[in-house]
Design a protein around this motif. Structure first.
Motif, short mmCIF file in Angstrom:
data_model
loop_
_atom_site.label_atom_id
_atom_site.label_comp_id
_atom_site.label_asym_id
_atom_site.label_seq_id
_atom_site.Cartn_x
_atom_site.Cartn_y
_atom_site.Cartn_z
N ALA A 1 0.83 -1.21 0.00
CA ALA A 1 0.00 0.00 0.00
C ALA A 1 0.86 1.26 0.00
O ALA A 1 0.61 2.20 -0.78
N PHE A 2 1.88 1.29 0.85
CA PHE A 2 2.78 2.45 0.86
C PHE A 2 3.49 2.61 -0.48
O PHE A 2 3.70 3.72 -0.96
N GLY A 3 3.86 1.49 -1.10
CA GLY A 3 4.50 1.55 -2.41
C GLY A 3 3.60 2.14 -3.48
O GLY A 3 4.03 2.98 -4.27
N ALA A 4 2.35 1.72 -3.49
CA ALA A 4 1.40 2.27 -4.47
C ALA A 4 1.15 3.74 -4.22
O ALA A 4 1.10 4.55 -5.16
N GLN A 5 1.03 4.10 -2.96
CA GLN A 5 0.81 5.50 -2.60
C GLN A 5 1.96 6.37 -3.11
O GLN A 5 1.75 7.42 -3.71
N ALA A 6 3.18 5.92 -2.88
CA ALA A 6 4.36 6.69 -3.29
C ALA A 6 4.52 6.72 -4.81
O ALA A 6 4.71 7.79 -5.40
N ARG A 7 4.43 5.58 -5.45
CA ARG A 7 4.71 5.53 -6.88
C ARG A 7 3.62 6.17 -7.73
O ARG A 7 3.89 6.70 -8.79
N CYS A 8 2.40 6.13 -7.23
CA CYS A 8 1.30 6.76 -7.97
C CYS A 8 1.00 8.17 -7.48
O CYS A 8 0.09 8.82 -8.00
N GLU A 9 1.76 8.63 -6.48
CA GLU A 9 1.57 9.96 -5.91
C GLU A 9 0.11 10.20 -5.54
O GLU A 9 -0.52 11.17 -5.93
N ALA A 10 -0.42 9.26 -4.75
CA ALA A 10 -1.82 9.30 -4.32
C ALA A 10 -1.90 9.64 -2.83
O ALA A 10 -0.97 9.38 -2.07
N ASP A 11 -3.03 10.20 -2.44
CA ASP A 11 -3.26 10.48 -1.03
C ASP A 11 -3.52 9.18 -0.25
O ASP A 11 -3.02 9.00 0.85
N TRP A 12 -4.31 8.30 -0.83
CA TRP A 12 -4.70 7.05 -0.21
C TRP A 12 -4.30 5.89 -1.11
O TRP A 12 -4.21 6.05 -2.32
N ALA B 1 -4.55 -3.81 3.27
CA ALA B 1 -3.97 -2.63 3.89
C ALA B 1 -4.52 -1.40 3.20
O ALA B 1 -4.70 -1.38 1.98
N VAL B 2 -4.80 -0.38 4.00
CA VAL B 2 -5.19 0.94 3.48
C VAL B 2 -4.30 1.95 4.18
O VAL B 2 -4.14 1.91 5.40
N VAL B 3 -3.70 2.83 3.40
CA VAL B 3 -2.88 3.90 3.97
C VAL B 3 -3.41 5.24 3.50
O VAL B 3 -3.92 5.37 2.39
N GLY B 4 -3.28 6.22 4.38
CA GLY B 4 -3.76 7.56 4.08
C GLY B 4 -2.63 8.57 4.05
O GLY B 4 -1.46 8.22 4.22
N PRO B 5 -2.97 9.82 3.82
CA PRO B 5 -1.95 10.87 3.69
C PRO B 5 -1.31 11.23 5.02
O PRO B 5 -1.96 11.18 6.06
N ARG B 6 -0.05 11.61 4.94
CA ARG B 6 0.64 12.14 6.12
C ARG B 6 0.09 13.53 6.42
O ARG B 6 -0.21 14.28 5.52
N MET B 7 0.01 13.82 7.68
CA MET B 7 -0.44 15.13 8.12
C MET B 7 0.69 15.78 8.91
O MET B 7 0.94 15.40 10.05
N GLY B 8 1.40 16.70 8.29
CA GLY B 8 2.52 17.36 8.96
C GLY B 8 3.59 16.36 9.32
O GLY B 8 4.04 15.58 8.49
N SER C 1 3.19 13.93 11.51
CA SER C 1 2.59 12.67 11.94
C SER C 1 2.79 11.60 10.87
O SER C 1 2.77 11.91 9.68
N PRO C 2 2.94 10.35 11.30
CA PRO C 2 3.03 9.28 10.30
C PRO C 2 1.70 9.11 9.58
O PRO C 2 0.65 9.50 10.10
N ALA C 3 1.75 8.55 8.40
CA ALA C 3 0.53 8.31 7.63
C ALA C 3 -0.35 7.32 8.38
O ALA C 3 0.14 6.33 8.92
N PRO C 4 -1.65 7.57 8.40
CA PRO C 4 -2.55 6.59 9.02
C PRO C 4 -2.54 5.31 8.19
O PRO C 4 -2.47 5.37 6.96
N HIS C 5 -2.58 4.19 8.86
CA HIS C 5 -2.59 2.93 8.14
C HIS C 5 -3.43 1.90 8.89
O HIS C 5 -3.51 1.92 10.12
#
Length: 161
Positions: free
Chosen positions: A83-94, A118-125, A127-131
């Motif tokens: 999930a973190f890989g997809a979020q990073a490579r696709c430049e997605a919020d979730w 797994a579901v991951v969300g955007p980092r806020m400041g 704080s680590p990304a919610p997962h």
């Protein structure tokens, strides 16, 4: 049913102006297909990694190779790293990830019907990304397990946002 959940998810994410990506193994692109069947999905859906093969989980999604060597591909941490890989490579919020065994036989000693999400969300400041992660055990044949996994992934993402 997956189309209904996909429609709800696209609508909810569109209203919030956030984007989504997927990384799929056992669902083989079915999750992305369900999302893109919704008119207007392009406002939300960034793309998908279909990492069916082990080496693509490491090469495309960035899953730790040592983790896969030690634990196989069907486990909580692999799903989370996908999930973190997809979020990073696709430049997605979730991002949503699925890894499991649809059958017809076990894989690495993991029973048919076992699926990690797994579901991951955007980092806020700072704080680590919610997962969020979940393990499900589905019954049925290969296709019904895949369909149940797609439906659960969509509903899980709807629930945790």
């Amino acid at each position: 049913m997956a189309l209904e959940s996909a429609e709800k998810l696209i609508k909810k994410m569109s209203q919030r102006s956030v984007s989504l990506a997927t990384c799929e193994s056992l669902t083989g692109g079915g999750l992305g297909a369900a999302l893109t069947a919704v008119p207007g999905a392009s406002a939300v859906f960034r793309g998908a990694l279909v990492t069916y093969a082990r080496d693509l989980k490491t090469g495309l999604a960035g899953v730790d190779e040592e983790l896969i060597d030690a634990e196989g591909v069907v486990n909580e941490l692999t799903a989370l790293q996908m999930a973190f890989g997809a979020q990073a490579r696709c430049e997605a919020d979730w991002a949503i990830a699925t890894t499991g065994v649809a059958g017809p036989t076990e894989t690495d000693g993991v029973k048919v019907g076992t699926v990690w999400f797994a579901v991951v969300g955007p980092r806020m400041g700072m704080s680590p990304a919610p997962h969020y992660t979940e393990l499900k055990n589905f019954e049925g044949d290969r296709e019904s397990i895949r369909e149940a996994a797609i439906e659960h992934a969509l509903e899980m993402c709807l629930r945790v946002q």
